[in-house]
Scaffold this motif. Structure first.
Motif, PDB file in Angstrom:
ATOM      1  N   VAL A   1      29.549  58.353  23.724  1.00  0.00           N
ATOM      2  CA  VAL A   1      31.013  58.356  23.700  1.00  0.00           C
ATOM      3  C   VAL A   1      31.493  59.513  24.563  1.00  0.00           C
ATOM      4  O   VAL A   1      31.419  60.679  24.178  1.00  0.00           O
ATOM      5  N   VAL A   2      31.993  59.189  25.751  1.00  0.00           N
ATOM      6  CA  VAL A   2      32.346  60.226  26.723  1.00  0.00           C
ATOM      7  C   VAL A   2      33.781  60.715  26.557  1.00  0.00           C
ATOM      8  O   VAL A   2      34.138  61.793  27.046  1.00  0.00           O
ATOM      9  N   LEU A   3      34.627  59.932  25.859  1.00  0.00           N
ATOM     10  CA  LEU A   3      36.018  60.332  25.654  1.00  0.00           C
ATOM     11  C   LEU A   3      36.589  59.553  24.470  1.00  0.00           C
ATOM     12  O   LEU A   3      36.324  58.366  24.310  1.00  0.00           O
TER      13      LEU A   3
ATOM     14  N   PRO B   1      33.636  54.992  32.403  1.00  0.00           N
ATOM     15  CA  PRO B   1      33.044  54.281  31.260  1.00  0.00           C
ATOM     16  C   PRO B   1      32.459  52.934  31.668  1.00  0.00           C
ATOM     17  O   PRO B   1      33.001  52.241  32.536  1.00  0.00           O
ATOM     18  N   ASP B   2      31.346  52.569  31.032  1.00  0.00           N
ATOM     19  CA  ASP B   2      30.812  51.218  31.189  1.00  0.00           C
ATOM     20  C   ASP B   2      31.631  50.243  30.360  1.00  0.00           C
ATOM     21  O   ASP B   2      31.776  49.069  30.710  1.00  0.00           O
ATOM     22  N   LEU B   3      32.156  50.758  29.239  1.00  0.00           N
ATOM     23  CA  LEU B   3      32.852  49.921  28.271  1.00  0.00           C
ATOM     24  C   LEU B   3      33.956  50.740  27.604  1.00  0.00           C
ATOM     25  O   LEU B   3      33.780  51.935  27.374  1.00  0.00           O
ATOM     26  N   ILE B   4      35.083  50.099  27.328  1.00  0.00           N
ATOM     27  CA  ILE B   4      36.131  50.714  26.512  1.00  0.00           C
ATOM     28  C   ILE B   4      36.214  49.931  25.210  1.00  0.00           C
ATOM     29  O   ILE B   4      36.261  48.695  25.222  1.00  0.00           O
ATOM     30  N   VAL B   5      36.214  50.653  24.082  1.00  0.00           N
ATOM     31  CA  VAL B   5      36.326  50.035  22.764  1.00  0.00           C
ATOM     32  C   VAL B   5      37.645  50.476  22.141  1.00  0.00           C
ATOM     33  O   VAL B   5      37.938  51.677  22.073  1.00  0.00           O
ATOM     34  N   VAL B   6      38.430  49.511  21.675  1.00  0.00           N
ATOM     35  CA  VAL B   6      39.754  49.781  21.114  1.00  0.00           C
ATOM     36  C   VAL B   6      39.803  49.288  19.665  1.00  0.00           C
ATOM     37  O   VAL B   6      39.487  48.137  19.385  1.00  0.00           O
ATOM     38  N   VAL B   7      40.194  50.194  18.761  1.00  0.00           N
ATOM     39  CA  VAL B   7      40.310  49.834  17.339  1.00  0.00           C
ATOM     40  C   VAL B   7      41.589  50.442  16.785  1.00  0.00           C
ATOM     41  O   VAL B   7      41.685  51.662  16.620  1.00  0.00           O
ATOM     42  N   ALA B   8      42.597  49.619  16.558  1.00  0.00           N
ATOM     43  CA  ALA B   8      43.860  50.088  15.964  1.00  0.00           C
ATOM     44  C   ALA B   8      44.387  51.329  16.684  1.00  0.00           C
ATOM     45  O   ALA B   8      44.763  52.310  16.049  1.00  0.00           O
TER      46      ALA B   8
ATOM     47  N   ILE C   1      39.279  49.046  34.267  1.00  0.00           N
ATOM     48  CA  ILE C   1      38.434  50.216  34.555  1.00  0.00           C
ATOM     49  C   ILE C   1      36.953  49.967  34.275  1.00  0.00           C
ATOM     50  O   ILE C   1      36.111  50.162  35.156  1.00  0.00           O
ATOM     51  N   PRO C   2      36.556  49.550  33.076  1.00  0.00           N
ATOM     52  CA  PRO C   2      35.118  49.463  32.781  1.00  0.00           C
ATOM     53  C   PRO C   2      34.497  48.166  33.288  1.00  0.00           C
ATOM     54  O   PRO C   2      35.063  47.082  33.092  1.00  0.00           O
TER      55      PRO C   2
END
Length: 304
Positions: free
Chosen positions: A29-31, A82-89, A101-102
């Motif tokens: 987790v880079v950010l 980022p390779d992937l962005i994860v969004v939760v609420a 971006i990813p």
């Protein structure tokens, strides 16, 4: 051992914390992006979001833009590659510039079985509407509101007495487990894509008027409203001329004049509705403590 994915996580409330915790175990987790600090409560004390609390305690970098759509914010996130962005609420809508971006896309963890209950308050509305089952869906995000291709789903039954607070905690854990399954599938190039089909429903943000009890409604509908608004923002109404907040109720058979007390004892304060009776088990008078019906009746006299 394969290289860990570089992930930017975007989330804000308590619901998102188990997902961040799981990601911190299986990815890099880079950010962490979360909402700005806000003043809350009577003292207007500045408080961190639960996601920021976790991130700072685990040494993860935190970014708190007022608007993630702003060019400056987009460029800041892009800098972390980022390779992937994860969004939760998260609480903000992502622009196409962020979504692009990813290389592996943006994944969302949503607390419903899509396409039912797209939107801001799916847990509340699933209970308020009397649903018997809900769950969690992971999906690839697109420019729409919770309209992207689904990856995985998991179902959770809603029991007749379950509150939003209780369901929230179950779904938060299930969401973290489903996210782990999703990320591992993406890493292996095995994540499925399924279009959302069928009728969709929208879980709008809750407002004051949504919390008001109408005693002309069916007892079961009022019961669903009470448990759906427990522990926030709480159902409220007028009982014998007093403003009352309601936390726990039970549906009973019988008849009574809507809004009128039929009987009151240690087992509950029974009120008539448009159809059936509603036993109030836990309540709170304005500016008083939340208490059981038995405790309430010890200090308050009610008339039929």
């Amino acid at each position: 051992m394969s290289k860990k994915l570089r992930v930017v996580f975007m989330g804000t409330p308590e619901f998102a914390v188990p997902c961040l915790e799981k990601l911190n175990e299986i990815t890099d987790v880079v950010l962490v992006v979360t909402q700005p600090d806000r003043k809350r409560g009577r003292g207007q004390k500045v408080t961190f979001s639960p996601v920021k609390e976790y991130a700072t305690s685990h040494g993860l970098p935190v970014y708190q833009p007022e608007k993630i759509k702003n060019t400056e914010a987009v460029e800041y996130v892009r800098r972390f590659h980022p390779d992937l962005i994860v969004v939760v609420a998260f609480g903000q809508i992502l622009s196409t510039a962020v979504l692009d971006i990813p290389p592996l896309g943006c994944v969302n963890v949503h607390a419903s079985l899509l396409p039912r209950w797209r939107g801001a308050a799916p847990i509340h509305w699933s209970i308020i509407s009397g649903d018997k089952v809900t769950g969690v869906t992971t999906m690839y995000m697109d420019a729409g509101l919770d309209t992207g291709d689904m990856i995985f789903k998991t179902e959770v039954p809603i029991t007749p007495e379950m509150t939003t607070a209780e369901l929230h905690d179950i779904l938060a854990k299930q969401g973290a487990n489903l996210l782990q399954k999703t990320v591992l599938a993406i890493m292996k190039g095995e994540a499925p894509r399924q279009k959302q089909e069928g009728d969709s429903t929208y879980a709008k943000m809750l407002h004051e008027q949504d919390c008001e009890i109408d005693w002309q409604a069916k007892a079961n509908d009022i019961h669903n409203l009470v448990r759906g608004l427990n522990s926030w923002p709480v159902a409220r109404g007028i009982l014998q001329g007093k403003k009352v907040r309601f936390f726990r109720t039970r549906v009973l058979e019988g008849r009574g004049e809507p809004g009128q007390i039929v009987r009151a004892d240690k087992n509950g304060i029974v009120v008539g509705t448009g159809e059936g009776l509603l036993s109030i088990l836990e309540l709170q008078l304005e500016n008083k403590k939340r208490m059981s019906a038995a405790a309430f009746l010890n200090g308050h006299k009610l008339t039929k």
